[in-house]
Design a protein around this motif. Structure first.
Motif, PDB file in Angstrom:
ATOM      1  N   ARG A  63       3.684   9.118   1.657  1.00 22.90           N
ATOM      2  CA  ARG A  63       3.674   8.216   0.573  1.00 22.90           C
ATOM      3  C   ARG A  63       5.013   7.729   0.563  1.00 22.90           C
ATOM      4  O   ARG A  63       6.146   8.208   0.831  1.00 22.90           O
ATOM      5  CB  ARG A  63       3.810   9.366  -0.632  1.00 22.90           C
ATOM      6  CG  ARG A  63       2.531  10.128  -0.726  1.00 22.90           C
ATOM      7  CD  ARG A  63       2.696  11.296  -2.046  1.00 22.90           C
ATOM      8  NE  ARG A  63       1.513  12.116  -1.929  1.00 22.90           N
ATOM      9  CZ  ARG A  63       0.404  11.851  -2.910  1.00 22.90           C
ATOM     10  NH1 ARG A  63       0.348  10.898  -3.775  1.00 22.90           N
ATOM     11  NH2 ARG A  63      -0.421  12.773  -2.851  1.00 22.90           N
ATOM     12  N   GLU A  85       2.489   6.149  -8.620  1.00 22.50           N
ATOM     13  CA  GLU A  85       2.613   5.115  -7.681  1.00 22.50           C
ATOM     14  C   GLU A  85       3.011   3.937  -8.391  1.00 22.50           C
ATOM     15  O   GLU A  85       3.720   3.081  -8.003  1.00 22.50           O
ATOM     16  CB  GLU A  85       1.519   4.979  -6.850  1.00 22.50           C
ATOM     17  CG  GLU A  85       1.429   5.911  -5.569  1.00 22.50           C
ATOM     18  CD  GLU A  85       1.011   7.407  -5.750  1.00 22.50           C
ATOM     19  OE1 GLU A  85       0.778   8.222  -4.933  1.00 22.50           O
ATOM     20  OE2 GLU A  85       0.670   7.540  -7.102  1.00 22.50           O
ATOM     21  N   SER A  86       2.237   3.526  -9.673  1.00 26.85           N
ATOM     22  CA  SER A  86       2.709   2.322 -10.308  1.00 26.85           C
ATOM     23  C   SER A  86       4.039   2.068 -10.650  1.00 26.85           C
ATOM     24  O   SER A  86       4.319   1.127 -10.937  1.00 26.85           O
ATOM     25  CB  SER A  86       1.627   2.362 -11.496  1.00 26.85           C
ATOM     26  OG  SER A  86       0.304   2.469 -11.219  1.00 26.85           O
ATOM     27  N   GLU A 104      -7.161   3.717  -7.464  1.00 28.46           N
ATOM     28  CA  GLU A 104      -7.190   5.149  -8.051  1.00 28.46           C
ATOM     29  C   GLU A 104      -6.126   5.015  -9.371  1.00 28.46           C
ATOM     30  O   GLU A 104      -6.393   6.038 -10.131  1.00 28.46           O
ATOM     31  CB  GLU A 104      -6.803   6.331  -6.915  1.00 28.46           C
ATOM     32  CG  GLU A 104      -7.640   6.525  -5.990  1.00 28.46           C
ATOM     33  CD  GLU A 104      -7.511   5.690  -4.791  1.00 28.46           C
ATOM     34  OE1 GLU A 104      -8.266   6.232  -3.821  1.00 28.46           O
ATOM     35  OE2 GLU A 104      -6.952   4.654  -4.821  1.00 28.46           O
ATOM     36  N   SER A 105      -5.284   4.258  -9.434  1.00 27.75           N
ATOM     37  CA  SER A 105      -4.348   4.242 -10.597  1.00 27.75           C
ATOM     38  C   SER A 105      -5.000   3.627 -11.846  1.00 27.75           C
ATOM     39  O   SER A 105      -4.540   3.795 -12.949  1.00 27.75           O
ATOM     40  CB  SER A 105      -3.284   3.360 -10.229  1.00 27.75           C
ATOM     41  OG  SER A 105      -3.383   1.928  -9.957  1.00 27.75           O
ATOM     42  N   GLN A 154      -2.529  -2.357  -5.359  1.00 21.76           N
ATOM     43  CA  GLN A 154      -2.967  -1.900  -4.110  1.00 21.76           C
ATOM     44  C   GLN A 154      -3.496  -0.686  -3.935  1.00 21.76           C
ATOM     45  O   GLN A 154      -3.960   0.042  -3.266  1.00 21.76           O
ATOM     46  CB  GLN A 154      -1.774  -2.232  -3.113  1.00 21.76           C
ATOM     47  CG  GLN A 154      -0.922  -3.221  -3.009  1.00 21.76           C
ATOM     48  CD  GLN A 154       0.002  -3.510  -4.073  1.00 21.76           C
ATOM     49  OE1 GLN A 154       0.223  -2.985  -5.061  1.00 21.76           O
ATOM     50  NE2 GLN A 154       0.792  -4.599  -3.819  1.00 21.76           N
ATOM     51  N   LEU A 155      -3.709   0.104  -5.229  1.00 28.13           N
ATOM     52  CA  LEU A 155      -4.148   1.341  -5.568  1.00 28.13           C
ATOM     53  C   LEU A 155      -5.155   1.472  -6.403  1.00 28.13           C
ATOM     54  O   LEU A 155      -4.801   1.712  -7.604  1.00 28.13           O
ATOM     55  CB  LEU A 155      -3.066   2.272  -5.689  1.00 28.13           C
ATOM     56  CG  LEU A 155      -3.592   3.656  -5.609  1.00 28.13           C
ATOM     57  CD1 LEU A 155      -3.889   4.407  -4.203  1.00 28.13           C
ATOM     58  CD2 LEU A 155      -2.218   4.773  -6.148  1.00 28.13           C
ATOM     59  N   ALA A 202       1.087  -1.121   0.184  1.00 28.16           N
ATOM     60  CA  ALA A 202       0.030  -0.029   0.001  1.00 28.16           C
ATOM     61  C   ALA A 202       0.963   1.301   0.034  1.00 28.16           C
ATOM     62  O   ALA A 202       1.831   1.279   0.659  1.00 28.16           O
ATOM     63  CB  ALA A 202      -0.979   0.114   1.228  1.00 28.16           C
ATOM     64  N   PRO A 213       5.698   7.911  -6.354  1.00 30.51           N
ATOM     65  CA  PRO A 213       4.446   8.492  -5.960  1.00 30.51           C
ATOM     66  C   PRO A 213       4.103  10.139  -6.078  1.00 30.51           C
ATOM     67  O   PRO A 213       4.704  10.745  -5.692  1.00 30.51           O
ATOM     68  CB  PRO A 213       4.241   8.139  -4.486  1.00 30.51           C
ATOM     69  CG  PRO A 213       5.580   8.155  -3.962  1.00 30.51           C
ATOM     70  CD  PRO A 213       6.274   7.480  -5.264  1.00 30.51           C
ATOM     71  N   TRP A 239       0.055   4.709   0.685  1.00 30.30           N
ATOM     72  CA  TRP A 239      -0.243   5.755   1.025  1.00 30.30           C
ATOM     73  C   TRP A 239      -0.699   5.610   2.487  1.00 30.30           C
ATOM     74  O   TRP A 239      -1.102   4.566   2.932  1.00 30.30           O
ATOM     75  CB  TRP A 239      -1.600   6.606   0.567  1.00 30.30           C
ATOM     76  CG  TRP A 239      -1.383   6.924  -0.836  1.00 30.30           C
ATOM     77  CD1 TRP A 239      -0.463   7.055  -1.582  1.00 30.30           C
ATOM     78  CD2 TRP A 239      -2.757   7.242  -1.710  1.00 30.30           C
ATOM     79  NE1 TRP A 239      -0.646   7.556  -2.860  1.00 30.30           N
ATOM     80  CE2 TRP A 239      -2.116   7.776  -2.843  1.00 30.30           C
ATOM     81  CE3 TRP A 239      -4.090   7.164  -1.386  1.00 30.30           C
ATOM     82  CZ2 TRP A 239      -2.884   8.086  -4.164  1.00 30.30           C
ATOM     83  CZ3 TRP A 239      -4.779   7.648  -2.349  1.00 30.30           C
ATOM     84  CH2 TRP A 239      -4.509   8.001  -3.658  1.00 30.30           C
TER      85      TRP A 239
END
Length: 405
Positions: free
Chosen positions: A73, A114-115, A392-393, A389-390, A26, A119, A28
């Motif tokens: 981050r 982040e990917s 939003e990406s 894990q995100l 993760a 970040p 954040w």
């Protein structure tokens, strides 16, 4: 227990916070997950810190911003990591290898935040130029070694910092755009899917061009040969120019921005397609309504609006806007034609977005005795990797329907 002495400060998770999530990737840590006091709240935005769990075990090296809901981050899981030019270069090397596998020309998203292990940082490459969006405070602070690493790894001569947009506001950062190295001389031609787009790297939206729709442009090209195309929210030509490259008989671009439409016209001219390309400036909803009143119909209609639901608080309002787009656009599609509907709102997941589109199409053409077949679901290209894990990406969704009797 005596706290170890380190050159950077330490921040700590609350006892009930999920340290396992950080260990499992993760990226954040929110402000309500941390033990905060005057010391932690006074940390300079963009500074580095050690993140520990409640038992004082090291978890990660993080960048902090007390002005943001995302307080920390994750940058590295090594306790000895040094965030310098070499550190940036290692991540860029990894990202570049993937893009060079995908593309035979240097026009792509090079860093997808982040990917790609950086970040809040977006980097789009336009040949000999990289445009950086530092959407997190730490990237603002370390923009110099980041830009140097980009030049070192990619060999580009020009690096532009585009520090504009909503994300920077959430971080408490000022808006600014500057050329960090090299020079930019007017809009830059960008080849993609056989079309030519003109990217304004200094004054355009985001980095100047949206690479994420590349595979959806390519799918649309399979539908348009010899057909009349309407592109709503077209920006600098989007689906319209891709359609002309795919053999469309004509394409109409609609956008509220005169500069964007001017760039679209320049792109059509560069392709030798000015005679089959036209533009119409205005509010998209108003133009959709006017086209219906004028009795206009098209073989293919594609709508690629801005993010109507950029966060959870705007979700319901955004879904109503997507439904309205579908309701107004569907009647403009000739029977047997195609309708493309897109969303770049991460708060509106695929199920909710598809539901809004389905409702809108039903309201738009149901009374005409027509229905819709969902024929294809598209996402961003592979140069916009999704971090598992995100969520939003993975923001982009594109739905293609066939309108039938």
């Amino acid at each position: 227990m005596t706290e170890p002495s380190f050159s950077i400060p330490t921040i700590r998770l609350k006892p009930k916070s999920n340290a396992r999530a950080i260990r499992h990737g993760a990226p954040w840590v929110y402000d309500n997950e941390l033990v905060t006091d005057r010391r932690t709240k006074s940390l300079a935005p963009g500074s580095l810190a050690r993140l520990e769990d409640a038992e004082r075990n090291f978890l990660a090296l993080v960048a902090v911003n007390p002005n943001s809901r995302i307080f920390a981050r994750v940058l590295d899981h090594s306790e000895t990591a040094e965030v310098d030019q070499d550190w940036f270069a290692a991540r860029i090397v990894t990202a570049l290898a993937h893009r060079e596998t995908l593309f035979d020309a240097p026009f792509y998203r090079l860093i997808h935040a982040e990917s790609d292990g950086l970040p809040g940082v977006v980097v789009d490459r336009f040949g000999d130029t990289c445009v950086v969006q530092p959407n997190a405070a730490w990237a603002d602070v370390l923009i110099a070694p980041l830009a140097a690493a980009l030049r070192e790894v990619t060999g580009v001569s020009t690096v532009v910092m585009n520090g504009t947009g909503r994300a920077r506001g959430l971080e408490g950062l000022e808006e600014k755009t500057e050329i960090l190295s090299g020079k930019v001389e007017g809009p830059l031609p960008v080849p993609m899917n056989g079309a030519t787009y003109m990217a304004d790297l200094l004054g355009g939206q985001k980095t100047g061009l949206f690479y994420d729709q590349r595979p959806n442009h390519a799918f649309a090209q399979r539908l348009v040969a010899g057909k009349r195309v309407l592109d709503i929210f077209s920006h600098v030509g989007g689906f319209a120019l891709a359609s002309l490259a795919g053999g469309a008989s004509s394409a109409l671009s609609v956008d509220s921005s005169a500069p964007a439409l001017d760039l679209a016209e320049q792109g059509a001219a560069a392709m030798g397609k000015s005679d089959t390309f036209s533009t119409r400036r205005g509010d998209a909803f108003d133009v959709l309504t006017a086209l219906a009143e004028e009795g206009e119909t098209f073989d293919v209609v594609i709508c690629d609006p801005p993010a109507f639901a950029p966060n959870k608080s705007s979700l319901e309002k955004g879904l109503r806007a997507y439904e309205r787009v579908a309701r107004l656009a569907a009647p403009l599609v000739r029977e047997g034609g195609y309708l493309g509907l897109c969303s770049c709102s991460h708060a509106a997941d695929l199920d909710r977005f598809r539901g809004a589109c389905n409702r809108g199409i039903g309201r738009g053409v149901g009374h005409l005795g027509r229905s819709a077949q969902l024929i294809h679901t598209g996402f961003a290209g592979a140069d916009h990797p999704l971090m598992p894990q995100l969520a939003e990406s993975g923001y982009l969704k594109a739905l293609f329907y066939r309108i039938v009797a």
